[in-house]
Design a protein around this motif. Structure first.
Motif, PDB file in Angstrom:
ATOM      1  N   UNK A  51       0.845  -1.327  -0.377  1.00 23.82           N
ATOM      2  CA  UNK A  51      -0.545   0.256  -0.049  1.00 23.82           C
ATOM      3  C   UNK A  51       1.119   1.126  -0.180  1.00 23.82           C
ATOM      4  N   UNK A  52       2.318   1.564   0.937  1.00 21.33           N
ATOM      5  CA  UNK A  52       2.637   2.375   1.051  1.00 21.33           C
ATOM      6  C   UNK A  52       4.100   2.757  -0.035  1.00 21.33           C
ATOM      7  N   UNK A  53       4.553   1.834  -0.425  1.00 22.55           N
ATOM      8  CA  UNK A  53       5.599   1.599  -1.339  1.00 22.55           C
ATOM      9  C   UNK A  53       5.376   1.759  -2.645  1.00 22.55           C
ATOM     10  N   UNK A  54       6.071   2.706  -4.223  1.00 20.07           N
ATOM     11  CA  UNK A  54       6.025   2.542  -5.317  1.00 20.07           C
ATOM     12  C   UNK A  54       6.145   1.155  -5.757  1.00 20.07           C
ATOM     13  N   UNK A  55       5.636   0.224  -7.292  1.00 20.71           N
ATOM     14  CA  UNK A  55       6.817  -0.733  -7.057  1.00 20.71           C
ATOM     15  C   UNK A  55       7.830  -1.050  -6.940  1.00 20.71           C
ATOM     16  N   UNK A  56       8.510   0.076  -7.958  1.00 15.97           N
ATOM     17  CA  UNK A  56      10.109  -0.886  -7.508  1.00 15.97           C
ATOM     18  C   UNK A  56      10.417  -0.273  -6.409  1.00 15.97           C
ATOM     19  N   UNK A  57       9.995   0.172  -5.518  1.00 11.53           N
ATOM     20  CA  UNK A  57      10.548   0.443  -3.922  1.00 11.53           C
ATOM     21  C   UNK A  57       9.829  -1.182  -3.295  1.00 11.53           C
ATOM     22  N   UNK A  58       8.861  -1.839  -3.425  1.00 10.05           N
ATOM     23  CA  UNK A  58       7.813  -2.658  -2.600  1.00 10.05           C
ATOM     24  C   UNK A  58       9.362  -3.760  -3.311  1.00 10.05           C
ATOM     25  N   UNK A  59       9.907  -3.934  -4.411  1.00 11.33           N
ATOM     26  CA  UNK A  59      10.766  -4.936  -4.620  1.00 11.33           C
ATOM     27  C   UNK A  59      11.716  -5.095  -3.992  1.00 11.33           C
ATOM     28  N   UNK A  60      12.881  -3.340  -3.943  1.00 10.29           N
ATOM     29  CA  UNK A  60      13.880  -3.136  -3.265  1.00 10.29           C
ATOM     30  C   UNK A  60      14.067  -3.199  -1.827  1.00 10.29           C
ATOM     31  N   UNK A  61      13.040  -2.931  -1.101  1.00  6.25           N
ATOM     32  CA  UNK A  61      12.744  -2.867  -0.189  1.00  6.25           C
ATOM     33  C   UNK A  61      12.081  -4.373   0.448  1.00  6.25           C
ATOM     34  N   UNK A  62      11.281  -4.468  -0.698  1.00  7.30           N
ATOM     35  CA  UNK A  62      10.832  -6.188   0.074  1.00  7.30           C
ATOM     36  C   UNK A  62      11.889  -6.831  -0.003  1.00  7.30           C
ATOM     37  N   UNK A  63      12.924  -7.023  -0.675  1.00  7.14           N
ATOM     38  CA  UNK A  63      13.930  -8.108  -0.695  1.00  7.14           C
ATOM     39  C   UNK A  63      15.121  -7.850   0.530  1.00  7.14           C
ATOM     40  N   UNK A  64      14.838  -6.766   1.097  1.00  3.84           N
ATOM     41  CA  UNK A  64      15.359  -5.704   2.726  1.00  3.84           C
ATOM     42  C   UNK A  64      15.645  -6.988   3.660  1.00  3.84           C
ATOM     43  N   UNK A  65      13.513  -6.685   3.782  1.00  2.00           N
ATOM     44  CA  UNK A  65      12.712  -7.561   4.473  1.00  2.00           C
ATOM     45  C   UNK A  65      12.905  -8.134   4.543  1.00  2.00           C
ATOM     46  N   UNK A  66      12.465  -9.128   3.548  1.00  2.00           N
ATOM     47  CA  UNK A  66      12.606 -11.029   3.173  1.00  2.00           C
ATOM     48  C   UNK A  66      14.050 -10.913   3.813  1.00  2.00           C
TER      49      UNK A  66
END
Length: 654
Positions: A51-66
């Motif tokens: 919801x709060x992150x645009x698509x590219x940020x979802x991938x980049x930040x999602x990787x860190x959280x993952x």
């Protein structure tokens, strides 16, 4: 033929042994998952990042959280956490022959130090200050990582939260001229650089010292005093080589003396504290250590650790009583305006307190989900017990609401620091977060004390329920198996969050001040800011959630009745009721908005159930009466997820 074999008794090494629940990684990034079904164990966190992150940020930040959500489950990490809990700080006040130990009286274990270093390296503070990231909300990134880290960090997030607050405060003053404090600018620049560093070899953490024996949140009785050293006194200090901190920076021109009764993060590198001057309460930056004259060694900067606190929880965190005698420091901001300055730290640490509580709660529910899938009672798994799943689904709904609430606070904070375009544009939160800066700032100011009070208390209740889910195991201090099932520890630690940085009563007082603050909606924050936000956000939700929106409208009217026309004394009396109204309205609004974004059936069930649970007793609306089996299937979906396979999963329509 009948089996007439003799039953075999159990022993220490034979008989039944419970299968160890498998705690799954909290977040799974679709781009990094090798499974066809890349579903996060903590579904609401995945929805919030989306919801709060645009698509590219979802991938980049999602990787860190993952990656961090897997790192926290590694045996080496769990060993650090157990050591930090079972090998608490110790104080060695004197040397062998009775001389005061001014060098290293406080000892913390290697596990505690390792966890601090890992948090720094993962960027639990630094990511919020990375000026090179301008296309997404840095606070959502920071707290997304914090959500999968806090429950394992063994309270190292306490100094990290104060470090975050200190960085925010110094950032506001980093361009101030030196004025009558020559050298301060360079000191603040270097200190800020270290506070926001992700290099654990040079990064600093900060304390925050306000509490004294006269009273917790009431700082008016502060007995710590500060005075400006004379030119002659400063010359003497220079001549004796006692005028540099541990890294060779000049010590400030102020001398501070007093006593701080409850000081967390005593092993930090610096602190921000309140002390009285001739002009009133003032804010000071104080390095923890200074160089010893004629030596390459260092010692505490006029600080003596009197004793460590023996607390219900937070055992790994060094909390102490401190005598301050001749500490050297720098005045920050205007003399006599220290409370205003220190509030910049409080606003940050209160959000950290709320988000940390939600993180503890998330681990508690994760353990409950895993335990329910392996524990058998009377021949059935717990997940096959409809009453058990109903109970856990109800707790999951509360957790979703709290987590949406705290991340909304984080998102507003990010907008305040970065602006709407940099923090929101391109994300699914464009219609959730107001474009008007004054409206955003007022919402953040109003809701921060609400989420701090309500989420902290709700997490304690939620973790108690999680302990009960495990029965006797939940009540035990389970340090075996990396302590992964030690919900008792999480419960004890979570209780601190209801008290630190202000109790619910203190938060209610803060909300009362906001409601009458002329700078926020002209003294009408409810009418001018909060209500328009609620109605704007709910407008597109009316089609699917018409009755739920009406329930929120009823709560709004009840809130107005509790506030409008009331004098200060009655507002004080109704303080906690006002907190509950604000929490219920804000959480329901956030859940309905999120559920309306994609039509996900679990999100819709959660949003609807939470809202109906907050209907007033005299509400004209009544929930639809459905068959209990239908409701039980919804419970199953909410608690165990859409993709849990047990041979009976069904698709349920709202």
């Amino acid at each position: 033929m009948a089996d007439h074999s003799t039953p075999v008794h159990s022993s220490a090494a034979t008989g039944f042994f419970q299968v160890l629940p498998e705690i799954k990684p909290q977040y799974t990034s679709p781009s990094l998952s090798s499974s066809a079904q890349s579903v996060s164990d903590d579904v609401v966190l995945a929805r919030i990042l989306h919801q709060y992150l645009p698509p590219q940020a979802q991938r980049d930040i999602g990787a860190a959280v993952h990656n961090l959500s897997r790192r926290v489950l590694h045996p080496s990490m769990l060993r650090h956490a157990v050591e930090a809990e079972t090998n608490p700080p110790t104080l060695q006040t004197f040397t062998t022959f009775g001389k005061e130990n001014r060098d290293d009286p406080l000892r913390t274990c290697e596990g505690w130090k390792a966890l601090k270093a890992i948090g720094i390296e993962e960027g639990v503070v630094s990511r919020a200050y990375d000026q090179g990231q301008t296309t997404h909300n840095r606070r959502v990134e920071q707290f997304g990582l914090g959500h999968v880290w806090s429950h394992t960090s063994t309270l190292t997030m306490c100094p990290m939260s104060m470090t975050d607050g200190a960085a925010t405060l110094l950032q506001r003053h980093i361009q101030d001229p030196d004025g009558d404090q020559p050298g301060r600018h360079a000191v603040l620049v270097e200190s800020y650089r270290r506070l926001v560093s992700s290099d654990s070899r040079e990064a600093w953490t900060s304390g925050q010292w306000m509490t004294e024996r006269t009273g917790g949140s009431d700082v008016s009785g502060t007995e710590t005093m500060a005075r400006r050293l004379s030119a002659e006194e400063l010359a003497v200090e220079r001549s004796t080589g006692c005028d540099q901190d541990a890294i060779g920076q000049p010590l400030g021109p102020w001398r501070i003396d007093g006593f701080k009764w409850f000081s967390s993060a005593t092993d930090s590198d610096m602190t921000m504290l309140l002390a009285k001057t001739a002009k009133g309460l003032s804010c000071f930056y104080v390095p923890m250590r200074r160089r010893v004259a004629g030596s390459s060694s260092t010692e505490l900067n006029g600080i003596r650790i009197q004793r460590l606190k023996n607390k219900l929880g937070t055992k790994g965190l060094p909390t102490a009583e401190l005598e301050i005698k001749g500490a050297r420091g720098w005045l920050i901001g205007e003399e006599g305006k220290g409370v205003k300055e220190i509030s910049a730290i409080l606003n940050i640490t209160r959000i950290h307190t709320a988000t940390g509580s939600a993180s503890y709660w998330s681990r508690g529910l994760s353990v409950c989900r895993a335990y329910s899938q392996v524990r058998k009672v009377r021949g059935r798994f717990l997940y096959e017990n409809a009453q058990h799943v109903f109970w856990m689904a109800r707790e999951t709904v509360k957790y979703w609401a709290a987590t949406h609430f705290v991340f909304f606070g984080a998102a507003l904070l990010g907008c305040a620091e970065q602006g709407w375009d940099a923090a929101v544009r391109g994300s699914a939160a464009e219609k959730l977060i107001p474009r008007d800066q004054r409206a955003r700032d007022a919402l953040l100011r109003l809701l921060t004390p609400v989420m701090k009070a309500q989420v902290s208390m709700a997490a304690v209740s939620g973790l108690r329920e999680a302990m009960e889910c495990l029965g006797g195991v939940g009540y035990c201090e389970n340090y075996e198996d990396g302590g992964i099932l030690n919900l008792a520890k999480l419960f004890r630690d979570s209780v601190a969050n209801t008290i630190w940085e202000g109790t619910a009563s203190v938060m209610a007082e803060d909300v009362r001040r906001v409601l009458r603050d002329k700078r926020l909606g002209g003294g009408h924050a409810l009418e001018a800011v909060f209500t328009p936000w609620v109605k704007d956000v709910l407008q597109p939700c009316q089609g699917v959630f018409a009755e739920e929106c009406s329930i929120i409208e009823e709560r709004l009217q009840a809130l107005f009745s509790a506030v409008q026309g009331k004098d200060e004394h009655e507002l004080e009396y109704r303080g906690r009721d006002i907190l509950e109204h604000l929490e219920a309205i804000a959480c329901a609004t956030l859940l309905l908005y999120n559920a309306s974004s994609d039509g996900n059936q679990v999100a819709r069930h959660v949003a609807s159930r939470y809202t109906w649970s907050k209907a007033l007793p005299h509400s004209q609306y009544r929930p639809k009466q459905r068959d209990w089996k239908y409701e039980a299937e919804i419970d199953y979906l909410i608690f165990l997820g859409e993709n849990f396979s047990a041979g009976r999963a069904q698709q349920v329509k709202l």
